[in-house]
Design an enzyme around this catalytic site. Sequence first.
Site, short mmCIF file in Angstrom:
data_model
loop_
_atom_site.label_atom_id
_atom_site.label_comp_id
_atom_site.label_asym_id
_atom_site.label_seq_id
_atom_site.Cartn_x
_atom_site.Cartn_y
_atom_site.Cartn_z
N HIS A 206 -14.77 -76.42 -78.03
CA HIS A 206 -15.71 -75.30 -77.83
C HIS A 206 -15.58 -74.31 -78.97
O HIS A 206 -14.67 -74.40 -79.78
CB HIS A 206 -15.54 -74.66 -76.45
N HIS B 68 -14.86 -71.06 -79.45
CA HIS B 68 -14.02 -69.86 -79.58
C HIS B 68 -13.13 -69.92 -80.82
O HIS B 68 -12.66 -70.99 -81.22
CB HIS B 68 -13.17 -69.68 -78.32
N ASP C 222 -10.09 -69.14 -81.51
CA ASP C 222 -8.74 -69.71 -81.46
C ASP C 222 -8.78 -71.24 -81.40
O ASP C 222 -7.73 -71.89 -81.38
CB ASP C 222 -7.92 -69.12 -80.30
N HIS C 223 -9.98 -71.83 -81.40
CA HIS C 223 -10.13 -73.29 -81.39
C HIS C 223 -10.80 -73.82 -82.66
O HIS C 223 -10.64 -74.99 -83.00
CB HIS C 223 -10.91 -73.74 -80.15
N HIS D 169 -16.36 -72.55 -69.01
CA HIS D 169 -15.66 -71.59 -69.88
C HIS D 169 -16.63 -71.14 -70.98
O HIS D 169 -16.81 -69.95 -71.22
CB HIS D 169 -14.42 -72.25 -70.45
N ASP E 196 -10.14 -75.34 -73.08
CA ASP E 196 -9.88 -74.24 -72.14
C ASP E 196 -10.57 -74.46 -70.79
O ASP E 196 -10.92 -73.50 -70.11
CB ASP E 196 -10.35 -72.91 -72.73
N HIS F 126 -3.62 -74.10 -74.07
CA HIS F 126 -2.78 -72.89 -73.99
C HIS F 126 -1.56 -73.14 -73.10
O HIS F 126 -1.64 -73.87 -72.11
CB HIS F 126 -3.56 -71.71 -73.40
FE FE Z 1 -8.60 -70.72 -76.09
ZN ZN Z 2 -11.74 -70.52 -75.16
#
Ligand code: FE
Ligand code: ZN
Length: 260
Positions: free
Chosen positions: A52, A54, A56-57, A108, A130, A168
Amino acid sequence: MKLIALPAFSDNYLWLWQQDQMAVVVDPGDAAPVLEALANLGLKLDAILVTHHHADHVGGVHELHHATGAKVFGPAREEVPAPFTPVMQGEQFDLLGQTVQVLDVPGHTAGHVAYFLPNAQLQPVLFCGDTLFSGGCGRIFEGTPAQMLASLDSLAALPANTQVCCAHEYTLSNLRFALTVEPSNTDLQTYMAHCQQLRAQYTPTLPAQLGTELQINPFLRARHPEVRHAVAQHAGLSALEQTDDVAVFAALREWKNDFR
Ligand code: FE
Ligand code: ZN
């Protein structure tokens, strides 16, 4: 095939899947730990899988793609910061001798996908970003509770021996919440003690086993009488809402959002 969890930021894992001298990385939010691991292990990066959009990905996708030439696969309905092959539910492709099946798991984010390897050497492997965490699930940012419940249902239907590679390390705080919902779940009590031991040695609690998650994760157990009862009591659900799976799931997710 070997799975390596590369820690990044405060609690992310960038999953490196190694086969001989080749590797695939999933959700590289940062390029640096991946480039370091590739150099240390003498690996060539074959592909980047994105679940996805985001930061942090995907934060390291552009740099990794340019540094290694690795091909990129990502969700058809989301943006990825590099040229990529868009993938969606029902599609499959081969990487490093493995079949990779794509699952749409919105909730998400609106276009979130997961990658399932049904024939991995010892056990099937799931990269779920996530969507599913050990003992918990992702926050519902873009989708609806109905979508998230359906996504978790589709993951719960995979083989029980599936190794679940979550993005995570949220396990201990998730289990604290899970024990609040189901204080008398003995599998959960045992699993909490096990994970506390792992974390005391700074060992990842992941990959999780899907079969274990079915016994301990309240978000996969929202139809169990004990979970339903606890949610109904906490949220003060009406009799009608108590029989509605989505209403119970939504209230459970909201309970967790406020839980400290
Ligand atoms: Fe994340
Ligand atoms: Zn995420």
